[in-house]
Motif scaffolding. Structure first.
Motif: not given
Length: 250
Positions: A207-208, A3-6
């Motif tokens: 995509i993010p 989640l942090f990378a996204i």
């Protein structure tokens, strides 16, 4: 991807989207060196991943520019059709090149563009206007050349078309950026398809980035219309130099 990378990619996409809206280029020009420097992606993978963000950014930015400065459908269609074909052919060639050669070619491409834009700031030119200085069918030549450069380097061709439209066709900077987005929309889509089919796209990262870009690109378009013409052109020139330096030291 955690989640942090996204979240980090969404924030990065937002920053790139703002710049893409400001300069009418979709954000790919700065995304490519950023992905190479920050994440270690090779040139083709960086270009393909950046295109995941660029395609929706270009479409949204095109709509925002059209809302503020109506884009003539004849001009947009001619630029779109000619850029599409040449971008497709150039992208087929690009995915087969060696990554380091592509990176060096891209650096040279950016430096040449920056030098051209810098020289134009000291040239005597006729006042810019919303009308074209030359007959509009000549836009087909520009569409073909800019589309080829976009397909080769994954930047949509807008970065080439904008300075040509202001210097050769005599448009204002914001009109040029809107028309350039008309050219970039189909050429980025076909280039992304080609890179994706040849496995040069990191979709989990792209995509993010696209989500972040869509959230912020309207801010850049609004800022572009608020800045004085000369300030916007100077900022565009500096932007090209920064991108070239980032890639050169990758």
């Amino acid at each position: 991807m955690d989640l942090f990378a996204i979240a980090l990619n969404v924030v990065l996409g937002a920053a790139l989207g703002t710049l893409g809206g400001l300069f009418g280029i979709g954000g790919g020009l700065i995304a490519i060196p950023a992905l190479g420097v920050l994440f270690g992606l090779d040139q083709q993978l960086a270009q393909g991943t950046a295109l995941v963000m660029v395609v929706p950014n270009v479409l949204l930015a095109l709509w925002r520019y059209h809302q503020r400065n109506r884009i003539d459908p004849r001009f947009a269609l001619l630029l779109a059709v000619t850029s599409f074909g040449f971008a497709w052919l150039a992208s087929l060639f690009a995915v087969r090149l060696e990554a380091e050669s592509m990176r060096l070619a891209f650096v040279g491409f950016l430096l040449a563009l920056a030098a051209y834009n810098f020289a134009r700031m000291f040239m005597a030119t006729a006042p810019a206007s919303a009308e074209l200085r030359h007959p509009w069918p000549w836009l087909g030549v520009l569409g073909g050349f800019a589309g080829a450069m976009g397909g080769l380097f994954g930047v949509g061709g807008a970065v080439v078309a904008t300075p040509v439209l202001t210097s050769v066709f005599g448009t204002t900077q914001v009109v040029a950026q809107g028309l350039s987005l008309s050219l970039a929309a189909p050429s980025t889509a076909v280039t992304l398809a080609t890179y994706g089919l040849n496995h040069h796209v990191n979709w989990a990262m792209g995509i993010p980035l696209a989500v972040g870009g869509l959230l912020s690109i309207s801010w850049g378009v609004r800022l572009a219309h608020a800045l004085p013409e000369r300030v916007l052109r100077t900022a565009f020139c500096v932007f090209l130099l920064v991108c070239a330096v980032m890639l050169a030291f990758e």
